[in-house]
Design a protein around this motif. Structure first.
Motif, PDB file in Angstrom:
ATOM      1  N   CYS A 177       0.835  -1.201   0.000  1.00 41.68           N
ATOM      2  CA  CYS A 177       0.000   0.000   0.000  1.00 41.68           C
ATOM      3  C   CYS A 177       0.869   1.251   0.000  1.00 41.68           C
ATOM      4  O   CYS A 177       1.726   1.429   0.864  1.00 41.68           O
ATOM      5  CB  CYS A 177      -0.913  -0.008   1.224  1.00 41.68           C
ATOM      6  N   ALA A 178       0.638   2.113  -0.970  1.00 42.79           N
ATOM      7  CA  ALA A 178       1.437   3.330  -1.090  1.00 42.79           C
ATOM      8  C   ALA A 178       1.129   4.329   0.023  1.00 42.79           C
ATOM      9  O   ALA A 178       1.900   5.266   0.245  1.00 42.79           O
ATOM     10  CB  ALA A 178       1.177   3.984  -2.445  1.00 42.79           C
ATOM     11  N   PRO A 180      -1.556  -1.898  -4.778  1.00 36.68           N
ATOM     12  CA  PRO A 180      -0.944  -0.597  -4.461  1.00 36.68           C
ATOM     13  C   PRO A 180      -1.719   0.190  -3.411  1.00 36.68           C
ATOM     14  O   PRO A 180      -1.261   1.241  -2.960  1.00 36.68           O
ATOM     15  CB  PRO A 180      -0.941   0.123  -5.803  1.00 36.68           C
ATOM     16  N   ALA A 181      -2.903  -0.281  -3.053  1.00 36.38           N
ATOM     17  CA  ALA A 181      -3.690   0.368  -1.997  1.00 36.38           C
ATOM     18  C   ALA A 181      -4.432  -0.725  -1.229  1.00 36.38           C
ATOM     19  O   ALA A 181      -5.065  -1.591  -1.832  1.00 36.38           O
ATOM     20  CB  ALA A 181      -4.676   1.370  -2.580  1.00 36.38           C
ATOM     21  N   CYS A 182      -4.326  -0.696   0.104  1.00 33.48           N
ATOM     22  CA  CYS A 182      -5.003  -1.708   0.907  1.00 33.48           C
ATOM     23  C   CYS A 182      -6.476  -1.338   1.084  1.00 33.48           C
ATOM     24  O   CYS A 182      -6.881  -0.193   0.869  1.00 33.48           O
ATOM     25  CB  CYS A 182      -4.326  -1.856   2.265  1.00 33.48           C
ATOM     26  N   GLY A 183      -7.259  -2.302   1.517  1.00 36.72           N
ATOM     27  CA  GLY A 183      -8.692  -2.085   1.682  1.00 36.72           C
ATOM     28  C   GLY A 183      -9.013  -1.020   2.717  1.00 36.72           C
ATOM     29  O   GLY A 183      -9.934  -0.215   2.527  1.00 36.72           O
ATOM     30  N   ALA A 184      -8.236  -0.996   3.808  1.00 42.62           N
ATOM     31  CA  ALA A 184      -8.502  -0.014   4.867  1.00 42.62           C
ATOM     32  C   ALA A 184      -8.278   1.409   4.378  1.00 42.62           C
ATOM     33  O   ALA A 184      -9.082   2.304   4.671  1.00 42.62           O
ATOM     34  CB  ALA A 184      -7.611  -0.302   6.071  1.00 42.62           C
ATOM     35  N   GLU A 217       0.040  11.121   4.697  1.00 37.21           N
ATOM     36  CA  GLU A 217       0.234  10.917   3.266  1.00 37.21           C
ATOM     37  C   GLU A 217       0.849   9.560   2.946  1.00 37.21           C
ATOM     38  O   GLU A 217       0.503   8.929   1.957  1.00 37.21           O
ATOM     39  CB  GLU A 217       1.138  12.018   2.694  1.00 37.21           C
ATOM     40  N   ARG A 218       1.809   9.148   3.765  1.00 37.94           N
ATOM     41  CA  ARG A 218       2.487   7.876   3.522  1.00 37.94           C
ATOM     42  C   ARG A 218       3.247   7.447   4.763  1.00 37.94           C
ATOM     43  O   ARG A 218       3.476   8.244   5.674  1.00 37.94           O
ATOM     44  CB  ARG A 218       3.452   7.976   2.340  1.00 37.94           C
ATOM     45  N   ALA A 232     -11.189   4.242   4.042  1.00 39.00           N
ATOM     46  CA  ALA A 232     -11.067   5.460   4.861  1.00 39.00           C
ATOM     47  C   ALA A 232      -9.634   5.959   4.773  1.00 39.00           C
ATOM     48  O   ALA A 232      -8.786   5.566   5.577  1.00 39.00           O
ATOM     49  CB  ALA A 232     -11.441   5.168   6.311  1.00 39.00           C
ATOM     50  N   PRO A 233      -9.334   6.811   3.788  1.00 42.68           N
ATOM     51  CA  PRO A 233      -7.967   7.316   3.630  1.00 42.68           C
ATOM     52  C   PRO A 233      -7.460   7.964   4.920  1.00 42.68           C
ATOM     53  O   PRO A 233      -8.148   8.771   5.529  1.00 42.68           O
ATOM     54  CB  PRO A 233      -8.101   8.354   2.511  1.00 42.68           C
TER      55      PRO A 233
END
Length: 228
Positions: free
Chosen positions: A45-46, A55-59, A68-69, A63-64
Motif C-alpha cells: 500500500c502506497a 498498491p492500496a489496501c482495503g482499509a 500521506e504515507r 477510509a484514507p
C-alpha cells in the motif's frame, strides 16, 4: 568539540555493540550478520505501507488516513525487532542515536520539514525513564544532513491509553481516538511524524489527525520498522 571528545572516551570505555545481538562493532548499529538478516519492507500500500500485492489496501481505500504515507527502514522481525525491544523495554536508551542515524540513511527527510514524535503516555514514560520515539527523532534529525526543524511539545498526549499490543485494528483505532492534540506550531508545515514501529497505523492515524486539525499542510510517518 567537547561532546565529540566525551563520546570518543565513552566508546573506549564502553565499546559500541550490535543493537540486536550485542556483538562488538564499529560504527553501524548492527553487526554484519544481523544487518544482513533485516528484511526491507516489501512493496504494498502506497499510503500506509502495508505489504501486499495491491498498491492500496482495503482499509486505506475505505477510509484514507490523515497521513500521506508511511516509510520504514525495515520489516519488523528478527534483529530489527530485537533492537526495537531493547530500545523500548530493555532500558537501552543509548540505541536511539545510532538507530536514528540508521533510519536517516534509509528514510531521508525532506528539506524544510518539521519533525515531531509520537508522545509516550506519562505513566509509561516515568516507568521507562525516557520516551524512545522522542530520542529516536532526535537521532534522526541529528543525522538528517538537510535543514529540518525538530519541534518539541508540538504534539502531546492528552489522554492516557492502554497498550495497543494484542488489539485488533478496530480496537486500536478506538483506543487512541482523540488521544493526541497538536499546537499551532505545525500550521502550514510539512510534518514528519516519528515512531519506532507502525503495526496497523492506528496510532499514526490518531496523531496525524491531531496534526492536521492544528493546520499541518501534510503529514508523513517515518518509523524504524513496519509490521507485515
Amino acid at each position: 568539540m567537547l561532546a565529540s571528545l566525551t563520546r570518543a572516551l565513552l566508546d573506549l570505555v564502553y565499546p559500541p555493540r550490535c543493537a540486536a545481538c550485542r556483538a562488538p562493532l564499529d560504527g553501524e548499529p548492527f553487526c554484519p550478520i544481523c544487518a544482513g538478516a533485516i528484511d526491507p519492507v516489501p512493496s504494498g500500500c502506497a499510503r500506509c505501507g502495508l505489504p501486499g500485492l495491491a498498491p492500496a489496501c482495503g482499509a486505506c481505500l475505505a477510509a484514507p488516513p490523515a497521513f500521506e504515507r508511511v516509510r520504514a527502514a525495515g520489516l519488523f522481525g528478527g534483529p530489527l525487532a530485537d533492537a526495537v525491544h531493547g530500545l523500548k523495554y530493555g532500558g537501552r536508551a543509548a540505541l536511539a542515536r545510532p538507530l536514528g542515524a540508521w533510519l536517516a540513511a534509509r528514510a531521508p527527510l525532506p528539506p524544510g520539514a518539521v519533525v515531531v514524535s509520537v508522545p509516550l503516555g506519562r505513566a509509561r514514560r516515568i516507568a521507562r525513564g525516557y520516551d524512545q520515539a522522542a530520542l529516536l527523532a532526535d537521532g534522526l534529525v541529528r543525522a538528517a544532513g538537510v535543514p529540518v526543524r525538530r519541534l518539541r511539545g508540538a504534539l502531546v498526549r492528552v489522554r492516557e491509553t492502554p497498550p495497543q499490543v494484542g488489539r485488533t485494528r478496530a480496537e486500536r483505532l478506538r483506543n487512541v481516538a482523540g488521544a493526541f492534540a497538536a499546537t499551532a506550531a505545525v500550521a502550514g508545515r510539512h510534518v514528519v511524524l516519528v515512531d519506532d514501529v507502525v503495526t496497523t497505523g492506528a496510532t499514526a492515524e490518531a496523531a496525524a489527525t491531531a496534526l492536521r486539525r492544528a493546520g499541518a499542510r501534510s503529514v508523513e510517518v517515518v518509523a524504524l520498522a513496519r509490521a507485515g
